[in-house]
Design an enzyme around this catalytic site. Structure first.
Site, PDB file in Angstrom:
ATOM      1  N   SER A 578       0.812  -1.220   0.000  1.00 49.10           N
ATOM      2  CA  SER A 578       0.000   0.000   0.000  1.00 49.10           C
ATOM      3  C   SER A 578       0.841   1.264   0.000  1.00 49.10           C
ATOM      4  O   SER A 578       0.343   2.327  -0.381  1.00 49.10           O
ATOM      5  CB  SER A 578      -0.928   0.002   1.221  1.00 49.10           C
ATOM      6  N   ASP A 692       4.839  -7.622   6.352  1.00 51.92           N
ATOM      7  CA  ASP A 692       5.496  -8.801   6.917  1.00 51.92           C
ATOM      8  C   ASP A 692       5.887  -8.543   8.367  1.00 51.92           C
ATOM      9  O   ASP A 692       5.638  -9.369   9.251  1.00 51.92           O
ATOM     10  CB  ASP A 692       6.741  -9.157   6.100  1.00 51.92           C
ATOM     11  N   HIS A 832       0.332   5.003   6.843  1.00 54.05           N
ATOM     12  CA  HIS A 832       0.796   5.198   5.470  1.00 54.05           C
ATOM     13  C   HIS A 832       1.428   6.574   5.301  1.00 54.05           C
ATOM     14  O   HIS A 832       1.299   7.442   6.160  1.00 54.05           O
ATOM     15  CB  HIS A 832      -0.370   5.022   4.495  1.00 54.05           C
TER      16      HIS A 832
END
Length: 1647
Positions: A578, A692, A832
């Site tokens: 993203s 991850d 983000h």
């Protein structure tokens, strides 16, 4: 609780009738005054609670007065009602009035009613609460018709109390650690200061709509109980609050609201609210206007909003909110004094959202099953909850293709969390209107995620038969209610969502914040922050200037990627997650919903919106060099839209998904007619790994650094294989732990979203192993990707390369000018990147691409101004390893050595003496030991390979390859004798044939060494290649590392005596059985320097594995008990081996000797040029050496073998340039004691005896308090006037007189003796006399007449303590020398040694339960009868130290066995020994729990404190490494005068040390100046409260710990187990034959 029914109470006695006029047998129950009623049958006697409600007329004489506050005859009534339960009996108004007026002799406490814990309360209808607990003042009450007397009796189990209060059986499984606290005199007037004890009534309303199409009916799930979540929640909350307010009422939900009903059947929330309010107004047990109410509103939206429809989501949420406004408005206007919990259950329909009719069918995958039809979906959820799910049958039954459903679009953790937060944010904005009054608030509590519950039920259904589904669901509902309670204790913004998989601990109100949290008292605001930080021009504009004049392409299209200019690039593409998809990049601040939008046009590496003047991206920069660039993304949308172009990043993807992205990208490029696949140059940027790391803790194997790198490798392999003319940017993953700072800062970040999106980063506590593991994984991600690129794997053709771009490798979180995390660099979800960061990342990436390898920026700070660089005139290319003249570090390092020895001949004639043995004479080589010798992880490059034993590379026995490229001891010897045999090759276990004579076993300890020796002996005797009698053998032995790593867990088992004995047994076997052998014993390694690898935050060591690898060495503080013990053990181990070898025991034959190689005694940690540890010498676990390290060990061992005994090197520097020595020309032999002309040093003489065992006290301030303190928590040493002691022969000082085991020298007793002065005799009274010269009560001489207040008796056990306690009380009460009421008294108790010694003879009499009960009875006597007392409870020591004394001295063995058979008689490792160790530990732990239980803290002038100095006492050793008998009496059992002096010093120091910081061991080191002085700032004897564990304004009614009560007990009990209970499974892993052991075998003796 309404009005009592009308029944008769007979004259003069009181008659109690069962409901229905009769008892269960149909009889009227008659009770005489003072007689106890019947015990209710349903409860066990030991856990019963009794409740009664009495109504009697009120009279003025019932009123207490300030002059006489006693509650009078109320207690007579309470005593008669001990076992009457409210649900079975009512006591109505008597026909003859019974006087409750005050009178003498009626001032009994509640505790006199014969219960373990109790509290009594008088409830005066309708509004006032009175107390009948002494000495509460009962205020006057007028105008009442009657008094309700409500009795609550609580026995030992808090859980049972909760069970009975709420009638919820499942509450048993939850511990309620909060102290039992009574109501305050005046409830809070503000809802923002509302405490649990202030709440009078608990109720709930709810509208739990079932989503359309959802097939789960709670009625089906609750057949066995019929209880809904609303009912269970009300009962559970009421049960919890009852511990603070026993009179709390609970109003059940209205009839018809049970379970989840369909929309047509649901009762309107507003009508429920009106009904509940009406009932509360009519309730005679409460004052509606003045009592506080806790109301929980469960709300479920009728039309759940799907996160996939992001454009409609906001309207959907607002529509649902409109339905709730009238309900909250009604409560706000009609209900005074109310705390309203709002629990949004809309998320409970998450699963139902997955099954809605859509035009396009798709598949739902849950728990491994795919579903096609809506019916099958529904059936799964239904059958999962009742535990009979069969996918095969359902597939055939519900596979009608005409009714298909689709799981909603792109359902993901990300979208779910956004949806949940959006609801919560909308609620908070709505609720601002209800925060205008001081007595009303509404607080949104986190959603209760029933989706987890349903899946859990489905799982349990396959395996569980012991509980009905209704019982299981009720337990989960209780868990939800407890979660709701816990969140009421958490500030807004820090509340945690409920998870069915998480074990809950019930939270207690804190000392600092004893109230329920609201928006007002949480200092929480959902409104945006305004920053005072001045923005730079770059922050306001996302455009950039290109300062480069040369923007031309190459004259001809280059054929080599190493000559590629920016303008030569024709195609741009990107892969990732993203962050590359651009989620939230252009979202407005605070618009969290918009983070679902993927702003691909402004993505840092591939976005192409507008141009470089307004939008800075890598694509827009390149378009200034080549306007015909294609492949960049524009606008918004997913990777499948046309706008995405070659931006194939997928939001939420991990490294394992990148290969699929790569394949899609290749297909897109191949199918794009604008792209010439063969000739166009392509730039591809790959950035992956954030997801991850965010999820790694949930599956650390799947998301390991190895798998992360492997998945990237697969993706790069695809590009390498199928994409010609490509330059690939592999951007290094950033240090994600810095995100924690943003979460922890006081800002408006949606903390809930951050926790859900990235739990493995946000949730770990500071300095936790989980956080260390995150940092390790993060660094290994970075390191392994670098290794992948530097392997040269992608440099096999001239038209393709992969270049690491490391600008984010060491980046830190952007900060404001004030130094705070700057959230303007982040999207509204604070996770983000915002467009500001995308612009900065684009600039940094561009600059990285132009920087040569080896000079690239690796710590770009985003808040810095980043000026775009231009290609250099001399090297105008994108930089690669080749055009940077950069050489990758070699991955195939050579660890060979040169041997320059000219004379390599054997002895001639053959050697017959081991002292004339030349290297070439050695024919057989062998080794014994642990993982170091087995070769664990020598060639490993990841943690998954830690189980591999690379035996062929082992330093002392490996024989892989030759000395030219592998340095090992056998390879060196093979340079002298090519026929050498015995060395190991390859990998494997000790049982594999290639291991040969390498019989080392990973995890082995000294106790396993004899078995290895026997196996080695068998192999040598049976192998045809070995002439057992004629061949000279070299056997290397190294052991001890695992013993040290486990030492603190069981010091007795891993004692130096046991260690040396086991090594001796091994050497004895070799000495007896093996001819012609030189045994090289490599000394025990000093492991302490290895701590530096785990303490340095810059190393890439798995610090989270420290506990597992070597907990006693690698964990803990530098001055911790564990480390102190290990330091002493290392010296003792080394000394033990030295004395064993130097004893001459193995020099009885000419063909055999043992030589110590001491270079491991002092290890120097290898450091790099940056000053940090150089981990290249170690395997990935940073504990076992790598091949580089083994090479150094082999060279050090070889050189040590050639050095003469007495001149051998005792240190090892890993980084030293070790040159292989050659045998001396004049003595070309392996060094032994004899050929070195070395004479062993004699045993060191013992120290001369000390004249006395007195001490020096350096305290300058010894004055008493300015006034006699009334609180024990302000008691100074000089305030103590009286001293006393209880106990056994330790306290009578038996053995203090040398060689006299009959005389009790009480005057020299450590805790009560007063003979002599402190300068000559160290005892507690002699210390106190320095502060209080007139101290009274100490013993003198040796007769009972002069024993003073020393009531200890030889041979006493715990059951004698009550007799001693009564005797001491009477002695003090009758003494004319003291002021019984006014003088402060100090009493010391030590008991339990005899109980342990006799335990096996009568386990019932000497059980742990009886031991604690006797201690409790003793303390109860003191608590009830002695004023002004400080009690020292000395922790019983670990009595198993006696075994070490008996093992070391044969003359002691028989004596101590007769005195203490249950400890001395059991065989080593026997079940009986393990049992007595466990009982010893339980004595310590249970006594500690009793002391810290809080039951002795209601009095301000009484304290009992555990003094733990004996808990982990180190056994004193003499210069020979044996127990030092100068500390013990002639029976080797009691202490000598010297030992008693040490006890006195340790006790005094413990008394001054705060609880929680007390020293838990005494190492018996002689030092006259060891005595501590009171802290000038806090010169008091330490108690729980003045140590910070109790409220400073503690009173009789309320005790709120500054930390939860259970934390005090748990922390203290953990102290009991210091050194023995850290990670016992490691012991099992390393010592397969040594059973797992949690006992605390510290070095000490007793009695």
């Amino acid at each position: 609780m309404g009005e009592p029914p009308s029944m008769g109470l007979e004259t003069g006695t009181g008659s109690f009738k069962h409901k229905g006029s009769k008892n269960k047998d149909g009889e009227v129950l008659q009770l005489q005054e003072g007689e106890r009623g019947p015990t209710p049958a349903p409860w066990r006697q030991e856990t019963a609670r009794a409740e009664a409600v009495l109504q009697v007329p009120w009279k003025d004489e019932y009123r207490s007065t300030a002059a006489d506050p006693r509650p009078g005859k109320i207690h007579q009534w309470l005593q008669t009602m001990t076992y009457i339960h409210a649900s079975d009996y009512w006591c109505e108004q008597p026909q003859q009035e019974m006087m409750l007026g005050l009178g003498k002799g009626n001032e009994k406490r509640c505790g006199a009613l014969g219960v373990y814990k109790s509290y009594c309360s008088v409830i005066c209808s309708p509004s006032s609460v009175l107390y009948a607990t002494e000495p509460r003042f009962i205020p006057p009450i007028r105008g009442l018709r009657g008094v309700y007397i409500h009795i609550n009796m609580l026995y030992e189990s808090d859980a049972d109390h909760l069970e009975e209060q709420g009638k919820l059986k499942a509450l048993r499984s939850f511990q309620f650690p909060c102290d039992q606290v009574m109501l305050s005199e005046s409830p809070s007037s503000s809802v923002h200061a509302l405490r649990p004890a202030d709440i009078k009534i608990v109720t709930a309303i709810g509208s739990l709509q079932r989503a359309q199409g959802f097939g789960v009916h709670h009625e089906h799930l609750l057949q066995s109980t019929g209880k809904s979540l609303l009912e269970v929640s009300v009962e559970t909350l009421a049960a919890l609050i009852s511990s603070f307010n026993p009179s709390v009422l609970h109003q059940p939900p209205l009839p018809g609201t049970k379970g989840v009903t369909s929309e047509s059947q649901a009762i309107d929330l507003l009508h429920q609210a009106e009904g509940i309010v009406k009932l509360m107004k009519e309730n005679q047990m409460m004052d509606f206007q003045n009592d506080w109410k806790l109301i929980t509103v469960f709300f479920s939206a009728e039309n759940p909003c799907s996160s996939c429809a992001s454009t409609l989501l906001k309207n959907c949420i607002l529509d649902n909110l409109e339905k709730l406004k009238p309900v909250l408005d009604f409560l706000y206007n009609e209900v005074p004094k109310a705390f309203v919990n709002l629990v949004d259950f809309t998320e409970l329909t998450t699963l139902s959202l997955a099954c809605q009719d859509h035009n396009n069918a798709s598949m739902l995958k849950i728990s491994g099953f795919h579903f096609v039809s809506d019916k099958l979906c529904k059936a799964y959820f239904y059958y999962a909850t009742i535990g009979t799910f069969n996918p095969t049958k359902l597939e055939s039954k519900y596979s009608n293709p005409s009714n298909q459903c689709s799981c909603f679009g792109e359902h993901s953790i990300f979208s779910d969390s956004i949806l949940r937060w959006s609801y919560q944010d909308a609620w908070e904005k709505l609720l601002e209107r209800f925060d205008q009054k001081n007595d009303f608030t509404v607080v949104v509590q986190p959603s209760l995620q029933e989706s987890n519950l349903l899946l859990r039920l489905g799982r349990d259904g396959f395996n569980t038969t012991s509980k009905t589904q209704g019982e299981t669901l009720e337990e989960d509902y209780i868990s939800m209610a407890l979660s709701l309670w816990n969140n009421m204790m958490e500030p807004v913004g820090q509340k945690q969502p409920y998870s069915a998989t998480k074990t809950l601990r019930v939270r207690c109100p804190s000392q600092e914040s004893p109230y329920l949290f609201t928006y007002g008292n949480s200092n929480y605001s959902s409104s945006p922050e305004t920053s005072s930080t001045r923005e730079t021009s770059q922050e306001r504009s996302y455009g950039t200037n290109i300062p480069c004049f040369d923007r031309d392409p190459s004259d001809t299209i280059p054929v080599s990627v190493h000559n590629l200019k920016p303008a030569d690039i024709r195609v741009i593409a990107a892969l990732g997650d993203s962050l590359t998809a651009g989620n939230g990049a252009a979202s407005r601040p605070q618009d969290v919903l918009d983070v679902l939008t993927q702003y691909r046009g402004v993505s840092w590496s591939v976005g192409g919106n507008e141009n470089i003047s307004t939008v800075t991206t890598l694509a827009n920069i390149l378009r200034e060099f080549n306007p015909s660039l294609i492949g960049y993304s524009i606008g918004t949308g997913k990777e499948t839209t046309d706008n995405a172009a070659l931006n194939q990043a997928v939001a939420g993807d991990r490294a394992e998904h990148v290969p699929a992205q790569a394949r899609r990208l290749v297909e897109l490029m191949k199918n794009d007619t604008r792209i010439n696949m063969q000739t166009d140059w392509k730039l591809i940027t790959l950035f992956i790994g954030g997801n991850d790391l965010c999820e790694f803790c949930n599956n650390p194997v799947r998301l390991s650094p190895e798998n992360y790198t492997y998945n990237i490798q697969i993706a790069l392999d695809i590009l390498h294989r199928e994409v010609p003319r490509a330059f690939v940017n592999l951007v290094t993953i950033l240090p994600i732990a810095s995100l924690r700072e943003l979460h922890a800062s006081r800002n408006t970040c949606p903390k809930l979203i951050m926790r859900i999106l990235c739990p493995c980063v946000i949730n770990p506590k500071e300095n936790s192993s989980d956080l260390k593991k995150l940092v390790y994984f993060n660094r290994r991600y970075q390191e392994r990707t670098r290794q992948l690129v530097e392997s040269g794997r992608y440099d096999t053709t001239d038209d393709f390369t992969v270049v690491m771009q490391p600008f984010l490798m060491n980046a830190t979180i952007p900060r404001t000018e004030e130094g705070l995390p700057d959230r303007s660099y982040f999207a509204p979800d604070c996770f983000h990147f915002s467009q500001k960061t995308h612009s900065q990342a684009a600039r940094a990436l561009w600059n990285n691409m132009l920087e040569p390898l080896g000079e690239k920026t690796d710590n770009q700070q985003m808040e810095d101004e980043i000026v775009l660089k231009c290609p250099s005139e001399t090297e105008p290319f994108l930089r690669t390893y080749k055009n940077s003249n950069y050489t990758y570090p070699s991955r195939t390092l050579n660890y060979g050595s040169q041997l320059l020895c000219e004379d390599r001949s054997p002895s001639s004639p053959p050697a017959t003496s081991v002292h004339s043995l030349k290297p070439a004479d050695v024919k057989i080589i062998a080794a014994l030991g642990d993982s170091l010798t087995a070769g664990t992880a020598i060639a490993s490059d990841n943690l998954l390979d830690l189980n591999t034993a690379y035996r062929g590379l082992s330093w002392s026995i490996g024989g892989d390859a030759s000395l030219e490229n592998v340095t090992t001891l056998p390879n060196i010897f093979r340079e002298f004798n090519v026929t050498l045999v015995g060395y190991s090759t390859g990998t494997g276990s000790e049982n594999d044939s290639n291991a040969f004579l390498n019989q080392a076993v990973p995890g082995a300890q000294a106790e396993h060494l004899p078995a290895q020796a026997r196996n080695l002996l068998r192999l040598m005797k049976t192998d045809p290649r070995i002439d057992f009698s004629a061949d000279w053998k070299l056997i290397t032995v190294h052991i001890g590392g695992n013993d040290l790593c486990n030492y603190c867990k069981d010091p007795g088992h891993y004692s130096d005596v046991n260690f040396t004995r086991r090594v001796q047994e091994t050497l004895d076997i070799l000495h007896k059985e093996v001819p012609k052998a030189l045994v090289s014993v490599v000394d025990v390694m000093n492991l302490l320097p290895l701590r530096q690898l785990f303490m340095d935050s810059q190393t890439q060591c798995p610090t989270y594995m420290a506990d597992y690898l070597c907990s006693c060495v690698l964990t803990g503080e530098d001055n911790s008990l564990e480390l102190t013990m290990v330091k002493e053990a290392i010296k003792a181990y080394q000394l033990g081996i030295q004395r064993l070898v130097e004893s001459g025991r193995y020099d009885t034959r000419e063909d055999f000797t043992v030589v110590i190689q001491p270079f491991f005694q002092n290890i120097k940690t290898p450091l790099g040029q940056d000053g940090h540890p150089d981990i290249s010498y170690f395997s990935p676990d940073c504990l076992h050496p790598s091949q580089k390290g083994h090479s150094q060990l082999a060279k050090a061992l070889w050189n040590a073998m050639l050095q003469p005994v007495g001149q051998k090197t005792d240190s090892l520097d890993f980084m030293a340039d070790i040159v292989l020595d050659c045998p001396a020309q004049n003595k070309p032999f392996l060094g032994t004691n004899k050929n070195s002309n070395h004479t062993y040093l004699p045993v060191e003489p013992t120290n001369e005896p000390t004249e006395n065992w007195g001490s020096d006290l350096s305290c300058s301030e010894r004055a008493p308090s300015s006034h006699v303190p009334t609180s024990v928590h302000e008691l100074q040493p000089a305030d103590i006037k009286v001293i006393g002691a209880l106990g056994d022969s330790l306290t009578t000082a038996l053995g203090a007189k040398p060689n006299d085991l009959q005389t009790e020298l009480r005057g020299l007793s450590w805790s009560i003796g007063g003979d002599g002065t402190l300068e000559t005799h160290t005892t507690l009274p002699n210390i106190l006399k320095k502060f209080s010269p007139n101290l009274f009560g100490f013993s003198t001489g040796n007769s009972k007449e002069t024993a003073g207040f020393n009531v200890a008796e030889g041979g006493a056990t715990a059951r004698n303590m009550t007799v001693q306690a009564h005797k001491l009380v009477e002695l003090m009460r009758s003494s004319s020398e003291i002021n019984f009421k006014e003088d402060w008294k100090l009493i010391t108790v030590l008991i339990g040694g005899n109980d342990l010694c006799q335990y096996c003879l009568d386990k019932e009499t000497y059980s742990v339960q009886k031991y604690v009960k006797h201690l409790q009875d003793m303390l109860d006597i003191f608590y009830e009868e002695l004023p002004r007392v400080f009690v020292n409870m000395v922790a019983i020591l670990d009595i198993s130290g006696l075994r070490q004394i008996a093992a070391s001295y044969s003359e002691c063995a028989s004596i101590v066995k007769s005195i203490c058979p249950c400890v001395l008689n059991p065989e080593e490792n026997s079940s009986k020994l393990q049992e007595i160790k466990r009982i010893n530990r339980d004595f310590q732990a249970e006594a500690l729990q009793l002391v810290n239980s809080g039951q002795y803290e209601e009095r301000e002038d009484f304290a009992v404190v555990m003094q733990p100095f004996f808990r982990n006492t180190l056994l004193p050793l003499d210069s020979n490494g044996k127990p030092d008998l100068s500390f013990f009496a002639a029976d080797c059992f009691h202490f000598s005068l010297r030992g008693y002096a040490e006890m006195a010093m340790a006790l005094w120091n413990n008394m001054l040390e705060p609880v929680g910081e007390k020293q838990t061991y005494n190492n018996f080191t002689r030092d006259r100046s060891k005595l501590k002085c009171p802290n000038p700032e806090k010169p008091f004897l330490s108690t729980l409260r003045n140590s910070g564990f109790r409220n400073s304004d503690l009173n009789l009614e309320k005790s709120e710990p500054s930390v939860p009560y259970w934390a005090v007990v748990v922390a203290a009990v953990a102290g009991v187990l210091v050194g023995s209970l850290f990670i016992w499974f490691v012991s099992g892993r390393r010592a397969k034959r040594h059973p797992q052991n949690t006992e605390n075998n510290t070095k000490e003796t007793v009695l």
